[in-house]
Write a protein that holds these residues in place. Sequence first.
Motif, PDB file in Angstrom:
ATOM      1  N   THR A 170       0.967  -1.276   0.003  1.00  0.00           N
ATOM      2  CA  THR A 170      -0.166   0.156  -0.026  1.00  0.00           C
ATOM      3  C   THR A 170       0.926   1.196  -0.028  1.00  0.00           C
ATOM      4  OG1 THR A 170      -1.597  -1.116   1.303  1.00  0.00           O
ATOM      5  CG2 THR A 170      -1.913   1.164   1.183  1.00  0.00           C
ATOM      6  N   TRP A 171       1.908   1.180   0.852  1.00  0.00           N
ATOM      7  CA  TRP A 171       2.864   2.539   1.001  1.00  0.00           C
ATOM      8  C   TRP A 171       3.518   2.607  -0.620  1.00  0.00           C
ATOM      9  CZ3 TRP A 171       5.749   1.732   6.135  1.00  0.00           C
ATOM     10  CH2 TRP A 171       4.665   1.836   7.344  1.00  0.00           C
ATOM     11  N   ARG A 172       3.884   1.545  -1.210  1.00  0.00           N
ATOM     12  CA  ARG A 172       4.424   1.687  -2.414  1.00  0.00           C
ATOM     13  C   ARG A 172       3.732   2.298  -3.487  1.00  0.00           C
ATOM     14  NH1 ARG A 172       5.819  -3.628  -1.289  1.00  0.00           N
ATOM     15  NH2 ARG A 172       8.057  -4.038  -0.239  1.00  0.00           N
ATOM     16  N   SER A 173       2.317   2.214  -3.535  1.00  0.00           N
ATOM     17  CA  SER A 173       1.355   2.523  -4.347  1.00  0.00           C
ATOM     18  C   SER A 173       1.033   4.140  -3.900  1.00  0.00           C
ATOM     19  CB  SER A 173      -0.053   1.824  -4.102  1.00  0.00           C
ATOM     20  OG  SER A 173      -0.546   2.115  -3.072  1.00  0.00           O
ATOM     21  N   LEU A 174       1.360   4.535  -3.133  1.00  0.00           N
ATOM     22  CA  LEU A 174       1.167   6.257  -2.506  1.00  0.00           C
ATOM     23  C   LEU A 174       2.079   6.793  -3.767  1.00  0.00           C
ATOM     24  CD1 LEU A 174       1.304   6.030   1.165  1.00  0.00           C
ATOM     25  CD2 LEU A 174      -0.786   6.057  -0.287  1.00  0.00           C
ATOM     26  N   ASP A 175       1.539   8.181  -3.858  1.00  0.00           N
ATOM     27  CA  ASP A 175       2.259   9.200  -4.570  1.00  0.00           C
ATOM     28  C   ASP A 175       3.688   9.418  -4.063  1.00  0.00           C
ATOM     29  OD1 ASP A 175       3.242  11.339  -5.941  1.00  0.00           O
ATOM     30  OD2 ASP A 175       1.371  12.521  -5.764  1.00  0.00           O
ATOM     31  N   ALA A 176       4.926   9.168  -4.746  1.00  0.00           N
ATOM     32  CA  ALA A 176       5.986   9.219  -4.349  1.00  0.00           C
ATOM     33  C   ALA A 176       6.388  10.549  -3.868  1.00  0.00           C
ATOM     34  CB  ALA A 176       7.099   8.638  -5.302  1.00  0.00           C
ATOM     35  N   ALA A 177       5.961  11.517  -4.766  1.00  0.00           N
ATOM     36  CA  ALA A 177       6.240  12.959  -4.488  1.00  0.00           C
ATOM     37  C   ALA A 177       5.696  13.397  -3.248  1.00  0.00           C
ATOM     38  CB  ALA A 177       5.816  13.784  -5.572  1.00  0.00           C
ATOM     39  N   GLU A 178       4.491  12.908  -2.728  1.00  0.00           N
ATOM     40  CA  GLU A 178       3.891  13.265  -1.430  1.00  0.00           C
ATOM     41  C   GLU A 178       4.212  12.390  -0.201  1.00  0.00           C
ATOM     42  OE1 GLU A 178      -0.715  13.933   0.319  1.00  0.00           O
ATOM     43  OE2 GLU A 178      -0.424  13.070  -1.753  1.00  0.00           O
ATOM     44  N   PHE A 179       4.547  11.150  -0.540  1.00  0.00           N
ATOM     45  CA  PHE A 179       5.274  10.481   0.554  1.00  0.00           C
ATOM     46  C   PHE A 179       6.603   9.762   0.293  1.00  0.00           C
ATOM     47  CE2 PHE A 179       0.638  10.267   0.636  1.00  0.00           C
ATOM     48  CZ  PHE A 179       0.341  10.459   2.009  1.00  0.00           C
ATOM     49  N   PRO A 180       7.669  10.564  -0.059  1.00  0.00           N
ATOM     50  CA  PRO A 180       8.954  10.123  -0.444  1.00  0.00           C
ATOM     51  C   PRO A 180       9.641   9.334   0.801  1.00  0.00           C
ATOM     52  CG  PRO A 180       8.817  12.565   0.343  1.00  0.00           C
ATOM     53  CD  PRO A 180       7.718  12.111   0.241  1.00  0.00           C
ATOM     54  N   PHE A 181       9.602   9.555   1.980  1.00  0.00           N
ATOM     55  CA  PHE A 181       9.911   8.925   3.008  1.00  0.00           C
ATOM     56  C   PHE A 181       9.379   7.359   3.162  1.00  0.00           C
ATOM     57  CE2 PHE A 181       9.337   7.393   7.427  1.00  0.00           C
ATOM     58  CZ  PHE A 181      10.553   6.815   7.773  1.00  0.00           C
ATOM     59  N   HIS A 183       7.819   5.709   0.698  1.00  0.00           N
ATOM     60  CA  HIS A 183       8.339   4.860  -0.369  1.00  0.00           C
ATOM     61  C   HIS A 183       9.767   4.318  -0.131  1.00  0.00           C
ATOM     62  CE1 HIS A 183       6.159   4.956  -4.128  1.00  0.00           C
ATOM     63  NE2 HIS A 183       5.052   5.660  -3.379  1.00  0.00           N
ATOM     64  N   GLN A 184      10.689   5.224   0.383  1.00  0.00           N
ATOM     65  CA  GLN A 184      12.061   4.650   0.590  1.00  0.00           C
ATOM     66  C   GLN A 184      12.048   3.584   1.734  1.00  0.00           C
ATOM     67  OE1 GLN A 184      15.738   6.811   2.328  1.00  0.00           O
ATOM     68  NE2 GLN A 184      15.349   7.735   0.189  1.00  0.00           N
ATOM     69  N   ILE A 185      11.380   3.673   2.756  1.00  0.00           N
ATOM     70  CA  ILE A 185      11.475   2.501   3.898  1.00  0.00           C
ATOM     71  C   ILE A 185      10.564   1.452   3.628  1.00  0.00           C
ATOM     72  CG2 ILE A 185      12.545   4.351   5.369  1.00  0.00           C
ATOM     73  CD1 ILE A 185       8.913   3.052   6.118  1.00  0.00           C
ATOM     74  N   ALA A 186       9.733   1.578   2.675  1.00  0.00           N
ATOM     75  CA  ALA A 186       8.787   0.466   2.537  1.00  0.00           C
ATOM     76  C   ALA A 186       9.439  -0.991   2.592  1.00  0.00           C
ATOM     77  CB  ALA A 186       7.753   0.511   1.287  1.00  0.00           C
ATOM     78  N   ASP A 187      10.343  -1.353   1.701  1.00  0.00           N
ATOM     79  CA  ASP A 187      10.969  -2.627   1.744  1.00  0.00           C
ATOM     80  C   ASP A 187      11.610  -2.838   3.134  1.00  0.00           C
ATOM     81  OD1 ASP A 187      10.287  -2.708  -1.015  1.00  0.00           O
ATOM     82  OD2 ASP A 187      12.323  -2.285  -1.682  1.00  0.00           O
ATOM     83  N   GLU A 188      12.156  -1.766   3.909  1.00  0.00           N
ATOM     84  CA  GLU A 188      12.722  -2.013   5.240  1.00  0.00           C
ATOM     85  C   GLU A 188      11.494  -2.623   5.889  1.00  0.00           C
ATOM     86  OE1 GLU A 188      15.781  -2.276   6.128  1.00  0.00           O
ATOM     87  OE2 GLU A 188      16.682  -1.500   4.058  1.00  0.00           O
ATOM     88  N   PHE A 189      10.669  -1.922   6.129  1.00  0.00           N
ATOM     89  CA  PHE A 189       9.243  -2.205   7.027  1.00  0.00           C
ATOM     90  C   PHE A 189       8.987  -3.567   6.597  1.00  0.00           C
ATOM     91  CE2 PHE A 189       4.839  -2.736   7.290  1.00  0.00           C
ATOM     92  CZ  PHE A 189       4.677  -2.205   8.597  1.00  0.00           C
ATOM     93  N   ALA A 190       8.879  -3.955   5.431  1.00  0.00           N
ATOM     94  CA  ALA A 190       8.379  -5.376   4.947  1.00  0.00           C
ATOM     95  C   ALA A 190       9.008  -6.461   5.716  1.00  0.00           C
ATOM     96  CB  ALA A 190       8.154  -5.397   3.482  1.00  0.00           C
ATOM     97  N   GLY A 191      10.263  -6.230   5.590  1.00  0.00           N
ATOM     98  CA  GLY A 191      11.336  -7.356   6.311  1.00  0.00           C
ATOM     99  C   GLY A 191      11.780  -7.067   7.408  1.00  0.00           C
ATOM    100  N   HIS A 192      11.590  -6.134   8.269  1.00  0.00           N
ATOM    101  CA  HIS A 192      12.111  -5.683   9.543  1.00  0.00           C
ATOM    102  C   HIS A 192      12.025  -6.713  10.617  1.00  0.00           C
ATOM    103  CE1 HIS A 192       8.175  -4.403  11.194  1.00  0.00           C
ATOM    104  NE2 HIS A 192       8.919  -4.510  12.485  1.00  0.00           N
TER     105      HIS A 192
END
Length: 215
Positions: A170-181, A183-192
Amino acid sequence: MEAVLTAAVALLDEAGESALTFRALAARLGTGVGTIYWYVSNKDELFDRATDHAIGGILTAVEGQPGSDDPIADLRVMAVTLFDAIVDRPWLTAYFMRNTDVQGHSLRLYEKIGQQTLRLDLTPRQRFHAVSAIVGVVVGTAADLGAEIPQELLDGHVDREEFLGRYAATWRSLDAAEFPFVHQIADEFAGHDDREQFLAALELTLAGLRLQAGT
């Protein structure tokens, strides 16, 4: 009292706070409810004393740890010891240091942690804030990990990886310009890893303390 508190802790370990009632405790001890009132006056006191009884084991472990020349390293060891114990017993988070009038072990553990800051060049206020921050990171993170687990995870319908992956997607599908942070940590969150995340938070806290103390 020792038998009462040992039985109370066992009930809490088995099924959490809802399991510890005077009736259940009396049944576990093979006695009447009235007998429990010889030892504690109400349920709040029972929870406070049961918590302190469990903290006694943590205090013993901390007191048995060898010290070092670095008080911040010793603080790290104490913090991790407390965190691991609370993760195993998440019910502790609600009652730890709640009433130090009856929680002597808890107060001594707090003192033991605080004594390490006496080895650093800090003001009393800085020491108070430092210990509050360390305990806050430990207990707060452990409380978060001990929060109620979603039913679908308990039932085994999804595993942790899939559950976290949904949010990451869901986070990856958000607007990257509005949610740059995000977007950047989505993969870290998924496997943390939760414990790794705690250790990182603890290191940030201790690094700040080291800078403040000028060591």
